[in-house]
Motif scaffolding. Structure first.
Motif, short mmCIF file in Angstrom:
data_model
loop_
_atom_site.label_atom_id
_atom_site.label_comp_id
_atom_site.label_asym_id
_atom_site.label_seq_id
_atom_site.Cartn_x
_atom_site.Cartn_y
_atom_site.Cartn_z
N ILE A 1 0.83 -1.20 0.00
CA ILE A 1 0.00 0.00 0.00
C ILE A 1 0.87 1.25 0.00
CG2 ILE A 1 -1.68 1.31 1.35
CD1 ILE A 1 -2.88 -1.34 2.25
N ALA A 2 1.96 1.23 0.76
CA ALA A 2 2.86 2.39 0.79
C ALA A 2 3.49 2.62 -0.58
CB ALA A 2 3.94 2.18 1.85
N LEU A 3 3.95 1.56 -1.24
CA LEU A 3 4.54 1.71 -2.57
C LEU A 3 3.52 2.22 -3.59
CD1 LEU A 3 6.78 -1.49 -2.80
CD2 LEU A 3 7.54 0.87 -2.48
N ALA A 4 2.28 1.72 -3.48
CA ALA A 4 1.24 2.17 -4.40
C ALA A 4 0.88 3.63 -4.17
CB ALA A 4 0.00 1.30 -4.26
N ALA A 5 0.82 4.03 -2.91
CA ALA A 5 0.47 5.42 -2.60
C ALA A 5 1.59 6.38 -2.98
CB ALA A 5 0.13 5.55 -1.12
N LEU A 6 2.83 5.93 -2.83
CA LEU A 6 3.97 6.80 -3.11
C LEU A 6 4.50 6.67 -4.53
CD1 LEU A 6 5.98 6.29 0.21
CD2 LEU A 6 4.48 8.20 -0.38
N ALA A 7 3.82 5.90 -5.36
CA ALA A 7 4.30 5.71 -6.74
C ALA A 7 4.46 7.01 -7.50
CB ALA A 7 3.35 4.76 -7.49
N PRO A 8 3.55 7.98 -7.40
CA PRO A 8 3.77 9.24 -8.13
C PRO A 8 4.96 10.04 -7.62
CG PRO A 8 1.45 8.98 -7.54
CD PRO A 8 2.22 7.94 -6.79
#
Length: 302
Positions: free
Chosen positions: A46-53
């Motif tokens: 979830i952290a990687l998905a949220a911080l992808a941008p």
């Protein structure tokens, strides 16, 4: 005259009991190593998905700005190789997690909300209205939910919102059955009769007694249902019923199949999204099983 000093409000005994119960539940949850492992994997994903941008360049997922070769194998420049358009597969997996998780969580919340409302209403009120709702629940329960979701997606049109709606409105019957059974068990307890004898109405009984009694079951069922929703989203996206522009793990598998990655031996295009789906579903399942053991005293004793 001096203004009265403000009175400091201290939390009541009810909040103290809730905090103590939450600490005990967390302590019991940490005893399940598999559940803690699953929670750690989910937090990381979830952290990687949220911080992808923030940690990646959004231009990398644009087909017109791709700089790699077609189906380029993994290497120092592209750790997981490239797709048929020359985009980084690792970058696509990170950005695809956003849509897959969003659709899975949204569809699960929709289905659990519908199932909880139907289960509580049918278990609390009874009568011909409840019997009619249960017959409708049985109708949806007998029919394959994936087939209904495909039919609904075909009628409405492809899109992310369509997939959320299709999964949500076709996967609520099992939750409704579970919540209804739990509601009937809560309604049979003596304190419900005392509450009604003291003048408690339907809203009071449902809000103060029934809903808190079924919330643990709803929470566990929600955790376990997210994995199923993610698999359903990937299936619908693989069949071409998702947003053709949005990147998800299911759409990646569809693109890999259509681009001939299987015949070309480009395993790096197929394995990462499939492995991501399996890992996330397994993580949600481990968390759900651990929470079920924490909230169910019988399982905890075993």
């Amino acid at each position: 005259m001096t203004a009265p000093e403000p009175v400091e409000r201290t939390p009541g005994p009810a909040w103290a009991r809730r905090r103590a119960a939450a600490r005990r539940a967390w302590g019991e949850f940490t005893r399940h190593r598999a559940g803690v492992l699953g929670l750690g994997v989910l937090v990381l994903v979830i952290a990687l998905a949220a911080l992808a941008p923030l940690i990646t360049d959004a231009d990398g997922v644009d087909v017109t700005r791709a700089t790699g070769g077609r189906l380029e194998p993994p290497g120092g420049r592209y750790w997981l190789g490239t797709d048929e358009s020359g985009r980084s597969v690792l970058l696509l997996v990170l950005w695809g997690a956003r849509i897959s998780l969003l659709v899975g969580l949204s569809a699960t919340l929709l289905s659990i909300a519908i199932g909880t409302v139907v289960g509580i209403l049918t278990g609390h009120f009874g009568g011909w209205g409840s019997a009619l709702l249960m017959r409708l629940t049985d109708f949806f329960l007998v029919l394959p939910s994936l087939v209904l979701a495909i039919a609904l997606s075909t009628v409405i049109g492809p899109g992310v919102g369509t997939i959320v709606l299709a999964i949500g409105v076709t996967s609520w019957p099992s939750a409704a059955r579970l919540v209804r059974a739990q509601t009937l068990g809560v309604e049979a307890r003596p304190y419900i009769e005392r509450s009604r004898a003291l003048g408690g109405g339907h809203l009071h009984v449902i809000g103060k007694h029934v809903l808190p009694g079924v919330l643990p079951l709803v929470l566990v069922n929600t955790t376990l249902a997210v994995g199923t929703a993610i698999v359903a989203e990937s299936t619908l996206a693989f069949l071409g019923l998702g947003d053709p522009v949005a990147i998800s793990w299911g759409s990646m598998l569809r693109s890999a199949s259509n681009s001939g990655a299987v015949t070309a031996g480009a395993w790096w295009y197929l394995v990462p999204p499939g492995l991501a789906i399996a890992v996330v579903v397994l993580a949600f399942t481990l968390c759900g099983r651990a929470m079920e053991s924490v909230l169910n005293p019988r399982l905890r004793e075993r």
